[in-house]
Design a protein around this motif. Structure first.
Motif, PDB file in Angstrom:
ATOM      1  N   GLU A 111      39.791  42.608  34.821  1.00 40.80           N
ATOM      2  CA  GLU A 111      40.993  43.362  34.040  1.00 40.80           C
ATOM      3  C   GLU A 111      41.090  44.813  34.754  1.00 40.80           C
ATOM      4  OE1 GLU A 111      39.525  42.468  29.561  1.00 40.80           O
ATOM      5  OE2 GLU A 111      38.948  44.254  30.400  1.00 40.80           O
ATOM      6  N   ILE A 112      40.300  45.091  36.031  1.00 47.72           N
ATOM      7  CA  ILE A 112      40.725  46.045  36.973  1.00 47.72           C
ATOM      8  C   ILE A 112      42.083  46.050  37.642  1.00 47.72           C
ATOM      9  CG2 ILE A 112      39.819  47.250  38.796  1.00 47.72           C
ATOM     10  CD1 ILE A 112      37.044  46.976  37.886  1.00 47.72           C
ATOM     11  N   PRO A 113      43.059  47.011  37.507  1.00 44.92           N
ATOM     12  CA  PRO A 113      44.229  46.728  38.015  1.00 44.92           C
ATOM     13  C   PRO A 113      44.124  46.466  39.857  1.00 44.92           C
ATOM     14  CG  PRO A 113      44.352  48.387  36.753  1.00 44.92           C
ATOM     15  CD  PRO A 113      42.765  47.913  36.736  1.00 44.92           C
ATOM     16  N   GLU A 114      44.787  45.676  40.373  1.00 47.76           N
ATOM     17  CA  GLU A 114      44.785  45.534  41.846  1.00 47.76           C
ATOM     18  C   GLU A 114      44.624  46.525  42.652  1.00 47.76           C
ATOM     19  OE1 GLU A 114      47.482  43.008  45.143  1.00 47.76           O
ATOM     20  OE2 GLU A 114      48.017  42.713  43.216  1.00 47.76           O
ATOM     21  N   GLU A 115      45.455  47.633  42.349  1.00 53.40           N
ATOM     22  CA  GLU A 115      45.337  48.782  43.171  1.00 53.40           C
ATOM     23  C   GLU A 115      44.181  49.424  42.956  1.00 53.40           C
ATOM     24  OE1 GLU A 115      47.809  52.861  44.019  1.00 53.40           O
ATOM     25  OE2 GLU A 115      48.392  51.505  42.344  1.00 53.40           O
ATOM     26  N   GLY A 116      43.370  49.362  41.893  1.00 52.67           N
ATOM     27  CA  GLY A 116      42.078  49.992  41.754  1.00 52.67           C
ATOM     28  C   GLY A 116      40.943  49.255  42.510  1.00 52.67           C
TER      29      GLY A 116
END
Length: 354
Positions: A111-116
């Motif tokens: 669920e962590i955004p790609e940028e994160g």
């Protein structure tokens, strides 16, 4: 070893395991038990089945690694590289613990955004790069050791901020670029700053004092386009003024070209116009909480010099009223950024809506 670690879903590579062993040797506490305990710390229950399945190959591989590293280790040569390795591993431990405990916050890795995720990988690569340099204990120049430890401290702050923002993205403020101009000053005196929108007006007052090199010896006041006045709670008159500690930049400035006025020292009557040049979304994966001076011009007049008339006299004479040299053009944006960064910001940033 790498194959065994992959099968156990531990999230470590062989480099980290070797660093754990060297760190244990550095602290005179190297055994299979102590190294294993560190590797398996905070491991979720669902992963422990895989650990148990491959426990024997893991123990065998670990024992072999310890034997090899122990045979060549020299604690006296490792004093500087050992200190760097220890600091880098603390960062690695924090990141690993955070990832292993995501479920407790109701968040999962997918669920962590790609940028994160890219930023997390960046921290992993940086840590691995530093650890790689500590695999061969050597005597380092003291300056290199200090610089590396300072970099790791900065990396820790960035990592902590990123991890917090990934868990609580709903509390992110806007980021403002504002130009602060000393009204009536000739030659002009101005500062362009980048700052987070969750600064309170009380914090903004402190930032202005720093930006113009004043000492906060006098009263001050903000006023907005609606003529509402905001002052320190100690001087607020009920029904006439608002408490500046209760309002953030985000609350008052909502569009570019909007103006907030600041008056300081009602004797010298310094007035600073604060104009919004740009409002951007908070990027939770950068150092958006840092206050940065992007540009500026002119040496600010000192406290108690007599206001704009006194400033003009200083320009003409090249001297302050106290006989000190005054150079009107001196200003360094990078130096101001450094000073702003050293400010005590413990109370500066609060979540929007608190």
């Amino acid at each position: 070893m790498d194959e065994v670690l992959h099968q156990m879903h531990l999230g470590f590579n062989e480099l980290i395991i070797q660093a754990f062993i060297l760190d244990a040797l550095f602290h005179h506490n190297c055994s299979i038990e102590t190294v294993s305990e560190r590797i398996l710390r905070d491991l979720p229950e669902e992963h422990r089945i895989a650990v148990e399945e491959f426990e024997q190959p893991f123990q065998d591989a670990l024992k072999k690694q310890i034997k090899v590293l122990k045979s060549t280790y020299n604690v006296f040569m490792d004093q500087q590289t050992g200190a760097i390795r220890e600091a880098a591993l603390r960062l690695s431990d924090d990141l690993t613990s955070w990832l292993r405990n995501l479920g407790e916050y109701g968040v999962y890795a997918d669920e962590i955004p790609e940028e994160g995720m890219e930023q997390l990988l960046h921290f992993t690569r940086e840590i691995d790069s530093i650890l790689l340099e500590t695999m061969e204990p050597v005597v380092l120049p003291e300056e290199r050791k200090v610089n590396t430890l300072d970099y790791l401290k900065e990396l820790r702050l960035q990592q902590e901020k990123l991890l917090d923002n990934l868990l609580f993205p709903e509390y992110l403020p806007s980021v403002y670029t504002v130009k602060m101009t000393l009204t009536g000053a000739r030659p002009p005196v101005w500062r362009r700053l980048r700052l987070p929108g969750n600064c309170t007006l009380d914090d903004l007052h402190s930032i202005i004092q720093t930006a113009f090199n004043w000492d906060d010896e006098h009263l001050h006041m903000f006023s907005d386009e609606h003529k509402t006045r905001y002052v320190s709670p100690a001087t607020t008159r009920e029904g006439e003024e608002e408490d500046e500690e209760r309002f953030m930049i985000d609350d008052l400035l909502t569009r570019p070209r909007q103006v907030l006025k600041y008056t300081y020292d009602f004797g010298d009557d310094w007035r600073v116009g604060i104009v919004v040049e740009k409002i951007e979304e908070y990027d939770s994966y950068t150092d958006a909480d840092d206050i940065v001076c992007l540009a500026g011009k002119g040496n600010s007049p000192p406290e108690n010099c007599g206001g704009l008339p006194g400033f003009r006299n200083m320009i003409e004479s090249g001297m302050t009223p106290w006989g000190d040299p005054y150079e009107p053009e001196i200003f360094d944006p990078e130096e101001l950024t450094r000073i702003l960064k050293e400010r005590d910001t413990e109370k500066t940033f609060r979540s929007a809506g608190e």
